[in-house]
Design a protein around this motif. Structure first.
Motif, short mmCIF file in Angstrom:
data_model
loop_
_atom_site.label_atom_id
_atom_site.label_comp_id
_atom_site.label_asym_id
_atom_site.label_seq_id
_atom_site.Cartn_x
_atom_site.Cartn_y
_atom_site.Cartn_z
N ALA A 141 -7.81 -0.65 -2.10
CA ALA A 141 -7.09 0.56 -2.52
C ALA A 141 -7.99 1.51 -3.31
CB ALA A 141 -5.86 0.18 -3.34
N PHE A 184 0.83 -1.20 0.00
CA PHE A 184 0.00 0.00 0.00
C PHE A 184 0.87 1.26 0.00
CE2 PHE A 184 -3.71 -2.54 0.88
CZ PHE A 184 -4.76 -1.79 0.37
N SER A 185 2.01 1.19 0.64
CA SER A 185 2.88 2.37 0.70
C SER A 185 3.45 2.72 -0.68
CB SER A 185 4.04 2.13 1.69
OG SER A 185 4.96 1.20 1.18
N LYS A 186 3.43 1.76 -1.58
CA LYS A 186 3.96 1.98 -2.94
C LYS A 186 2.91 2.54 -3.89
CE LYS A 186 7.48 -1.58 -2.36
NZ LYS A 186 7.96 -2.92 -2.75
N GLY A 187 1.66 2.58 -3.44
CA GLY A 187 0.62 3.23 -4.23
C GLY A 187 -0.23 2.31 -5.08
N LEU A 188 -1.28 2.89 -5.63
CA LEU A 188 -2.27 2.15 -6.41
C LEU A 188 -1.68 1.47 -7.63
CD1 LEU A 188 -5.28 1.43 -6.92
CD2 LEU A 188 -5.47 3.61 -8.15
N ASN A 189 -0.81 2.17 -8.34
CA ASN A 189 -0.23 1.60 -9.56
C ASN A 189 0.52 0.30 -9.28
OD1 ASN A 189 -1.28 3.62 -11.12
ND2 ASN A 189 0.62 4.79 -11.25
N LYS A 190 1.26 0.27 -8.17
CA LYS A 190 2.02 -0.93 -7.82
C LYS A 190 1.08 -2.08 -7.46
CE LYS A 190 5.76 -3.25 -7.00
NZ LYS A 190 6.64 -3.64 -8.11
#
Length: 198
Positions: free
Chosen positions: A180, A133-139
């Protein structure tokens, strides 16, 4: 909403807690007027503990809070029906309800969804979910794509165990992506139910 706390000598009324999504009865507790106000103001279901002789918010020690969705009072104004979203198991035994000994065997995906919601709040160094989750939606979306490809590859071979493992990985990461995006499994189920009815 009128609640007749004075009907009982101790000023406590029964409060039945029901899962807002599955409609399962989760537990029974007791509320006084202060516990009801605390529940409404914090959004976390709070009881009056007769054993501890104080207000007690469900999950204050375990982290398995009950997020308030609605409160209704019965026709006699002396029993509450609380609809809530459980963040993890409700019963102290680890079961999803106080009337279940199956320990999440039913509706496991809803339970897993709640665990994901809890884990994403942890430290990224201590939780795979929080790290993703800390890496964001795209990840997260990329990870779903990777797991889908791996499942398709295994589907073309004859190793059933590898196929099932990749299927589980895909489903898990799909739940992460739903979260997310601000949706839940129930949102998808409602669409499927609507399609089925046509």
């Amino acid at each position: 909403m009128k609640v007749e706390f004075g009907k009982y000598a101790d000023g406590l009324v029964p409060a039945i807690v029901q899962d807002n999504q599955t409609q399962k009865v989760l537990m029974l507790g007791f509320m006084n007027e202060e516990a009801l106000h605390r529940t409404e103001s914090t959004g976390k279901v709070t009881f009056y503990s007769r054993s501890k002789q104080r207000l007690w918010t469900k999950g204050e020690e375990s982290g398995n809070f009950l997020e308030l969705k609605s409160i209704a009072v019965d026709c006699d104004h002396d029993t509450l029906l609380i609809k809530a979203h459980p963040l993890g198991p409700t019963c102290h035994t680890g079961a999803d309800t106080c009337w279940s000994e199956r320990n999440h065997s039913e509706d496991f995906l809803f339970y897993l969804q709640d665990i994901i919601d809890l884990r994403k709040q942890a430290s990224p160094t201590q939780s795979y979910v929080a790290n993703l989750f800390s890496k964001g939606l795209n990840k997260i979306a990329q990870k779903v794509g990777e797991e889908a490809v791996e499942m398709v590859i295994e589907a073309k071979d004859n190793n059933d165990q590898l196929f099932l493992n990749e299927s589980a990985d895909l489903l898990f990461h799909y739940l992460l992506l739903l979260n997310a995006k601000g949706f839940s499994l129930q949102d998808v189920i409602e669409i499927l139910k609507d399609r089925h009815s046509k």
